[in-house]
Design a protein around this motif. Structure first.
Motif, PDB file in Angstrom:
ATOM      1  N   ARG A 100      41.064  21.840  45.912  1.00  0.00           N
ATOM      2  CA  ARG A 100      40.863  23.031  45.078  1.00  0.00           C
ATOM      3  C   ARG A 100      41.842  24.166  45.371  1.00  0.00           C
ATOM      4  O   ARG A 100      41.921  25.122  44.606  1.00  0.00           O
ATOM      5  CB  ARG A 100      39.427  23.528  45.194  1.00  0.00           C
ATOM      6  CG  ARG A 100      38.499  22.643  44.407  1.00  0.00           C
ATOM      7  CD  ARG A 100      37.084  23.123  44.402  1.00  0.00           C
ATOM      8  NE  ARG A 100      36.294  22.030  43.845  1.00  0.00           N
ATOM      9  CZ  ARG A 100      35.368  22.162  42.913  1.00  0.00           C
ATOM     10  NH1 ARG A 100      35.084  23.329  42.444  1.00  0.00           N
ATOM     11  NH2 ARG A 100      34.714  21.116  42.462  1.00  0.00           N
ATOM     12  N   GLU A 125      41.992  16.587  39.519  1.00  0.00           N
ATOM     13  CA  GLU A 125      41.264  17.288  38.450  1.00  0.00           C
ATOM     14  C   GLU A 125      40.365  18.426  38.946  1.00  0.00           C
ATOM     15  O   GLU A 125      40.243  19.440  38.257  1.00  0.00           O
ATOM     16  CB  GLU A 125      40.431  16.290  37.626  1.00  0.00           C
ATOM     17  CG  GLU A 125      41.269  15.408  36.722  1.00  0.00           C
ATOM     18  CD  GLU A 125      40.462  14.321  36.030  1.00  0.00           C
ATOM     19  OE1 GLU A 125      41.015  13.703  35.108  1.00  0.00           O
ATOM     20  OE2 GLU A 125      39.297  14.072  36.415  1.00  0.00           O
ATOM     21  N   PRO A 126      39.713  18.298  40.111  1.00  0.00           N
ATOM     22  CA  PRO A 126      38.869  19.402  40.578  1.00  0.00           C
ATOM     23  C   PRO A 126      39.652  20.709  40.743  1.00  0.00           C
ATOM     24  O   PRO A 126      39.062  21.784  40.750  1.00  0.00           O
ATOM     25  CB  PRO A 126      38.324  18.899  41.917  1.00  0.00           C
ATOM     26  CG  PRO A 126      38.391  17.420  41.816  1.00  0.00           C
ATOM     27  CD  PRO A 126      39.593  17.117  40.969  1.00  0.00           C
ATOM     28  N   ASN A 128      41.713  21.691  38.547  1.00  0.00           N
ATOM     29  CA  ASN A 128      42.078  21.998  37.160  1.00  0.00           C
ATOM     30  C   ASN A 128      43.539  21.656  36.885  1.00  0.00           C
ATOM     31  O   ASN A 128      44.203  22.337  36.106  1.00  0.00           O
ATOM     32  CB  ASN A 128      41.796  23.467  36.838  1.00  0.00           C
ATOM     33  CG  ASN A 128      41.331  23.641  35.401  1.00  0.00           C
ATOM     34  OD1 ASN A 128      40.836  22.691  34.788  1.00  0.00           O
ATOM     35  ND2 ASN A 128      41.500  24.819  34.854  1.00  0.00           N
TER      36      ASN A 128
END
Ligand SMILES: Cc1cc2nc3c(=O)[nH]c(=O)nc-3n(C[C@H](O)[C@H](O)[C@H](O)COP(=O)(O)O)c2cc1C
Lengths: 248, 158
Positions: A100, A125-126, A128
């Motif tokens: 993140r 993906e976490p 973004n």
């Protein structure tokens, strides 16, 4: 009849001779002629599949869909106790400590491998991150990927766990793992195509008992495997369904 | 019909809600607002038959739902429905997979203990010999930004 055999290019180069030894053992045990052709890229292997030049394959899970659903290949076996997991890593001194923390514009390096590439992107993906806000760099070898990360030319690298663990301890010490995948359900599979189907039962039986002899066990160890586990067609269909969700 | 949640299962302060499912049946649930973080690096996988009854789930699914595997197999998948999820999202899910296509979406799921977890879910029809024989759902970890956007959108939907 000659069975044309190939192995997905995701294994380390040191194992090339071990796959030839495996091939010779299969030929003798099955009393059939088998020709092993190793391709140096997924592209050239896929071209060979498209041209009908592959009858038996130890396949990357991400090629199973093409083989089973479009080319009529049947499931034979998968390696037991051996999942295709991967790591996302950065340089030990990097301020990033978890996925993140990664920012838009993150630079990546990896070796061309459909499984590592797709799963690696999912692991980002976490934060973004997606194709629109990252920079991909494809390299030829795992060492090159590690060097790009160490030199700070890229922020993160992708690698199979096995490849990461075989980097020298000196190199590993300067790297930091951000996440290790635990997909569990996604694995290499041994498949037989239409032209070799009459041998499918004999091949299954041979692989199922391979670990029972000292010689078989030694060959498995050299290939980085412990034993083969026989698969039903539905097992591979299920894996293909799972993989089909990962591209989007 | 799914049995009501048992207040004894709940960890923490909870509010009570009555869910009405698409088939008109209802279920009393308790919601605590406590979020369980997504297990990093993992996929949460389940399969259903054509009726949406759970036939298979992996260990991550069991861990996150908070039920025993035996309590999950044979139950309708709406066992995990959270009152904050709008009916429209699932209507779209079923219409999409019935048409033989993949559905994607952000889903807030209800745990047995009244807490919840967010996922990015994909549902695919399992096609064998040209026929849909069931469905598979694979969930992965969503970003906080995507969850916030879905949360805002779902508040405006019914
Ligand atoms: C493979 C599959 C997986 C599903 N997973 C979930 C889930 O994790 N959580 C959920 O609330 N609904 C899930 N659903 C949707 C439920 O079947 C159901 O539509 C939903 O919970 C809402 O209930 P309702 O349609 O009766 O209103 C899934 C459906 C399928 C086919």
């Amino acid at each position: 009849m000659t069975i044309n055999f190939t192995v997905s290019p995701s294994f380390p180069n040191e194992r090339i001779s071990d796959w030839y030894i495996f091939n010779t053992w299969m030929q003798r045990s099955l009393e059939v002629s088998i020709h092993l052709e190793l391709h140096d890229s997924f592209k050239s292997q896929r071209d060979a599949i498209a041209a009908g030049q592959v009858d038996m394959i130890y396949a990357n899970p991400f090629d199973a869909s093409l083989l089973v659903r479009e080319k009529g290949f049947k499931a034979i076996a998968k390696p037991a106790d051996h999942a295709d997991e991967m790591v996302v890593f950065t340089a030990a001194g990097n301020a990033i400590n978890q996925i993140r923390d990664l920012q838009p514009g993150t630079r990546l390096a990896y070796v061309d491998d459909p499984a590592i590439n797709t799963i690696g992107h999912i692991l980002l993906e976490p934060a973004n991150l997606d194709a629109s806000n990252i920079q991909d760099n494809v390299r030829d070898t795992y060492i090159q990927v590690a060097k790009e990360v160490l030199r700070g030319n890229v922020d993160v690298g992708f690698m199979p766990v096995e490849a990461f663990n075989s980097l020298s301890s000196l190199v590993q010490r300067d790297l930091k793992v951000l996440v290790t995948s635990e997909m569990q359900s996604i694995q290499h599979v041994f498949l037989v195509g239409p032209a070799a189907l009459e041998k499918a039962d004999a091949i299954s039986q041979l692989l199922a008992s391979m670990h029972e002899t000292d010689k078989g066990q030694a060959m498995l160890t050299s290939l980085g495997l412990s034993r083969w586990q026989i698969l039903q067609q539905e097992d591979v269909e299920f894996m293909i369904d799972i993989i089909s969700t990962l591209g989007h | 019909m799914i049995a009501d949640m048992n207040p004894a299962w709940i960890t923490g302060e909870a509010s009570e809600h009555v869910l009405t499912y698409a088939d008109g049946s209802t279920r009393r649930v308790y919601v605590t607002g406590i979020e369980t973080p997504y297990p990093q690096g993992k996929l949460i996988v389940s399969r259903t038959n054509t009726q949406g009854i759970i036939t298979h789930c992996n260990q991550s699914f069991v861990d996150m739902a908070g039920y025993e595997e035996a309590e999950l197999i044979g139950q309708p998948h709406c066992l995990l429905r959270h009152p904050d999820m709008p009916h429209g999202a699932f209507k779209d899910l079923w219409e999409t997979v019935h048409a033989g296509k993949q559905w994607h979406g952000y889903v807030k799921n209800l745990r047995k203990d009244g807490g919840h977890y967010w996922v990015y879910a994909t549902v695919v029809p399992n096609v064998r010999n040209g026929e849909i024989v069931g469905y598979t759902s694979v969930r992965r970890e969503p970003s906080r930004e995507k969850v916030a956007a879905a949360e805002a959108l779902y508040k405006t939907m019914s």
